[in-house]
Design a protein around this motif. Structure first.
Motif, PDB file in Angstrom:
ATOM      1  N   PRO A  51       0.796  -1.229   0.000  1.00 12.00           N
ATOM      2  CA  PRO A  51       0.000   0.000   0.000  1.00 12.00           C
ATOM      3  C   PRO A  51       0.832   1.284   0.000  1.00 12.00           C
ATOM      4  CG  PRO A  51      -0.842  -1.573   1.618  1.00 12.00           C
ATOM      5  CD  PRO A  51       0.475  -2.097   1.153  1.00 12.00           C
ATOM      6  N   LEU A  52       2.127   1.184   0.280  1.00 13.32           N
ATOM      7  CA  LEU A  52       2.955   2.383   0.378  1.00 13.32           C
ATOM      8  C   LEU A  52       3.451   2.869  -0.982  1.00 13.32           C
ATOM      9  CD1 LEU A  52       5.160   1.529   3.486  1.00 13.32           C
ATOM     10  CD2 LEU A  52       2.851   2.480   3.395  1.00 13.32           C
ATOM     11  N   GLY A  53       3.550   1.969  -1.944  1.00 11.23           N
ATOM     12  CA  GLY A  53       4.129   2.334  -3.231  1.00 11.23           C
ATOM     13  C   GLY A  53       3.104   2.869  -4.209  1.00 11.23           C
ATOM     14  N   ASN A  54       3.574   3.704  -5.151  1.00 10.69           N
ATOM     15  CA  ASN A  54       2.717   4.165  -6.242  1.00 10.69           C
ATOM     16  C   ASN A  54       3.203   3.528  -7.549  1.00 10.69           C
ATOM     17  OD1 ASN A  54       5.054   5.574  -6.854  1.00 10.69           O
ATOM     18  ND2 ASN A  54       4.131   7.606  -6.678  1.00 10.69           N
ATOM     19  N   ASP A  55       2.658   3.958  -8.678  1.00  9.47           N
ATOM     20  CA  ASP A  55       3.020   3.352  -9.956  1.00  9.47           C
ATOM     21  C   ASP A  55       4.507   3.512 -10.254  1.00  9.47           C
ATOM     22  OD1 ASP A  55       0.429   2.546 -10.378  1.00  9.47           O
ATOM     23  OD2 ASP A  55      -0.090   4.211 -11.709  1.00  9.47           O
ATOM     24  N   GLY A  56       5.071   4.660  -9.894  1.00  6.05           N
ATOM     25  CA  GLY A  56       6.500   4.872 -10.137  1.00  6.05           C
ATOM     26  C   GLY A  56       7.361   3.924  -9.328  1.00  6.05           C
ATOM     27  N   ASP A  57       7.007   3.727  -8.069  1.00  2.00           N
ATOM     28  CA  ASP A  57       7.749   2.793  -7.225  1.00  2.00           C
ATOM     29  C   ASP A  57       7.672   1.381  -7.777  1.00  2.00           C
ATOM     30  OD1 ASP A  57       8.975   1.846  -4.594  1.00  2.00           O
ATOM     31  OD2 ASP A  57       7.044   0.826  -4.552  1.00  2.00           O
ATOM     32  N   ARG A  58       6.481   0.967  -8.185  1.00  2.00           N
ATOM     33  CA  ARG A  58       6.325  -0.385  -8.727  1.00  2.00           C
ATOM     34  C   ARG A  58       7.106  -0.555 -10.032  1.00  2.00           C
ATOM     35  NH1 ARG A  58       1.439   0.258  -5.851  1.00  2.00           N
ATOM     36  NH2 ARG A  58       0.502   1.574  -7.456  1.00  2.00           N
ATOM     37  N   ARG A  59       7.169   0.491 -10.818  1.00  2.00           N
ATOM     38  CA  ARG A  59       7.934   0.418 -12.074  1.00  2.00           C
ATOM     39  C   ARG A  59       9.424   0.254 -11.800  1.00  2.00           C
ATOM     40  NH1 ARG A  59       8.317   5.438 -16.338  1.00  2.00           N
ATOM     41  NH2 ARG A  59       9.815   4.490 -17.795  1.00  2.00           N
ATOM     42  N   ILE A  60       9.967   1.056 -10.902  1.00  4.86           N
ATOM     43  CA  ILE A  60      11.381   0.948 -10.564  1.00  4.86           C
ATOM     44  C   ILE A  60      11.674  -0.394  -9.913  1.00  4.86           C
ATOM     45  CG2 ILE A  60      13.208   1.899  -9.085  1.00  4.86           C
ATOM     46  CD1 ILE A  60      11.960   4.671  -9.572  1.00  4.86           C
ATOM     47  N   PHE A  61      10.780  -0.845  -9.050  1.00  2.00           N
ATOM     48  CA  PHE A  61      10.919  -2.144  -8.392  1.00  2.00           C
ATOM     49  C   PHE A  61      11.062  -3.261  -9.431  1.00  2.00           C
ATOM     50  CE2 PHE A  61       8.989  -5.923  -6.365  1.00  2.00           C
ATOM     51  CZ  PHE A  61       9.718  -5.984  -5.188  1.00  2.00           C
ATOM     52  N   ALA A  62      10.192  -3.243 -10.451  1.00  2.00           N
ATOM     53  CA  ALA A  62      10.245  -4.271 -11.493  1.00  2.00           C
ATOM     54  C   ALA A  62      11.516  -4.157 -12.325  1.00  2.00           C
ATOM     55  CB  ALA A  62       9.017  -4.155 -12.392  1.00  2.00           C
ATOM     56  N   LEU A  63      11.963  -2.943 -12.600  1.00  3.49           N
ATOM     57  CA  LEU A  63      13.164  -2.763 -13.414  1.00  3.49           C
ATOM     58  C   LEU A  63      14.418  -3.231 -12.683  1.00  3.49           C
ATOM     59  CD1 LEU A  63      12.396   0.699 -15.055  1.00  3.49           C
ATOM     60  CD2 LEU A  63      12.420  -1.532 -16.188  1.00  3.49           C
ATOM     61  N   THR A  64      14.504  -2.995 -11.377  1.00  2.66           N
ATOM     62  CA  THR A  64      15.688  -3.451 -10.650  1.00  2.66           C
ATOM     63  C   THR A  64      15.757  -4.977 -10.616  1.00  2.66           C
ATOM     64  OG1 THR A  64      14.532  -3.259  -8.515  1.00  2.66           O
ATOM     65  CG2 THR A  64      15.870  -1.382  -9.212  1.00  2.66           C
ATOM     66  N   ARG A  65      14.621  -5.643 -10.642  1.00  4.66           N
ATOM     67  CA  ARG A  65      14.630  -7.102 -10.691  1.00  4.66           C
ATOM     68  C   ARG A  65      15.251  -7.614 -11.993  1.00  4.66           C
ATOM     69  NH1 ARG A  65       8.908  -9.448  -8.199  1.00  4.66           N
ATOM     70  NH2 ARG A  65       9.520  -9.301  -5.989  1.00  4.66           N
ATOM     71  N   ARG A  66      15.103  -6.868 -13.058  1.00  8.23           N
ATOM     72  CA  ARG A  66      15.669  -7.304 -14.338  1.00  8.23           C
ATOM     73  C   ARG A  66      17.179  -7.492 -14.247  1.00  8.23           C
ATOM     74  NH1 ARG A  66      12.970  -3.847 -19.328  1.00  8.23           N
ATOM     75  NH2 ARG A  66      10.761  -4.085 -18.729  1.00  8.23           N
ATOM     76  N   GLN A  67      17.843  -6.670 -13.457  1.00  4.03           N
ATOM     77  CA  GLN A  67      19.303  -6.661 -13.424  1.00  4.03           C
ATOM     78  C   GLN A  67      19.886  -7.622 -12.390  1.00  4.03           C
ATOM     79  OE1 GLN A  67      19.615  -2.459 -12.519  1.00  4.03           O
ATOM     80  NE2 GLN A  67      20.128  -1.976 -14.641  1.00  4.03           N
ATOM     81  N   ALA A  68      19.051  -8.287 -11.622  1.00  3.54           N
ATOM     82  CA  ALA A  68      19.540  -9.108 -10.511  1.00  3.54           C
ATOM     83  C   ALA A  68      19.926 -10.508 -10.983  1.00  3.54           C
ATOM     84  CB  ALA A  68      18.472  -9.213  -9.427  1.00  3.54           C
TER      85      ALA A  68
END
Length: 245
Positions: A51-68
């Protein structure tokens, strides 16, 4: 729309631009933590961070997973947040394959007591065989119960040391480690000065003192200085990326 404030202003960043900002900054094992927090310091609401994140947070969250190379998560976060099934969407999987990564990052879980369900969707629906780090405190019977669904690694007598997990993963070529919580796992890395990077989303919300903070379990000790590498914003939320000097 995500805009860049630092290191230089830019509007409406593309995924490739964000990925460029969040690229790994050092050789060898690299430990990145990713958290979201309210303005007054809560990392969860009603026990979860969603509940704390917005669309921008979720987008960055998904992008950082790509590089892991591997996503490392504590058992408490697993129980609260789920983690069943694929952790990337089709676009993320395609990006990884095009950039020389396996289609899905490895998944590693830290659970000193193995207080997890081996029949849960976390294990039965995972596209990769999970790694479970545990301690000698978990009985041989519990370890055996997970042997069909995960690679069980014993590290420590009573508790599992987070940096030891990172060293074990690095020894198997999983150098890009994305840690997604929780505070207990984070505390172990802070104690050993082993946090290379902190990605912290600051949500424009107030919790009124409810919810644990990111550093709730960090013991008292020396302060650890970090360097601000980039700062983005979207809809009054800020997304900072701090690196260890």
């Amino acid at each position: 729309m995500i805009n860049q404030l630092l290191p230089s202003p830019a509007q409406d960043l593309s995924d490739d631009q964000i990925l460029g900002l969040y690229g790994r900054s050092g050789p060898g094992v690299w430990v990145r933590f990713n958290f979201v927090s309210t303005l007054d310091g809560a990392a969860t609401h009603d026990g979860v961070s969603g509940p704390l994140g917005n669309d921008g947070d979720r987008r960055i969250f998904a992008l950082t997973r790509r590089q892991a190379d591997v996503i490392l998560v504590g058992a408490g976060t697993i129980r609260a947040e789920g983690y069943e099934g694929p952790l990337l969407d089709d676009a993320g999987r395609d990006w990884r394959i095009a950039n020389g990564y396996p289609g899905h990052p490895a998944l590693a879980i830290v659970s000193g007591s193995l207080d997890l369900d081996p029949c849960s969707g976390l294990f039965t629906r995972s596209p990769v065989r999970p790694i479970v780090f545990t301690s000698e405190r978990a009985s041989a019977r519990r370890r055996e119960a997970f042997s069909d669904v995960a690679d069980v690694v014993v590290l420590g007598e009573e508790t599992v040391d987070g940096p030891a997990c990172a060293a074990w993963l690095g020894g198997r070529g999983l150098n890009g480690i994305l840690c997604e919580g929780g505070p207990t796992l984070f505390a172990g890395f802070v104690r050993d000065d082993a946090v290379d990077e902190l990605c912290l989303s600051l949500s424009p919300l107030l919790s009124g003192g409810r919810g644990r903070g990111v550093g709730a379990d960090t013991p008292a000790g020396d302060l650890r200085r970090m360097r601000l590498a980039s700062l983005l914003e979207s809809d009054s939320a800020l997304y900072g990326r701090w690196l260890r000097p």
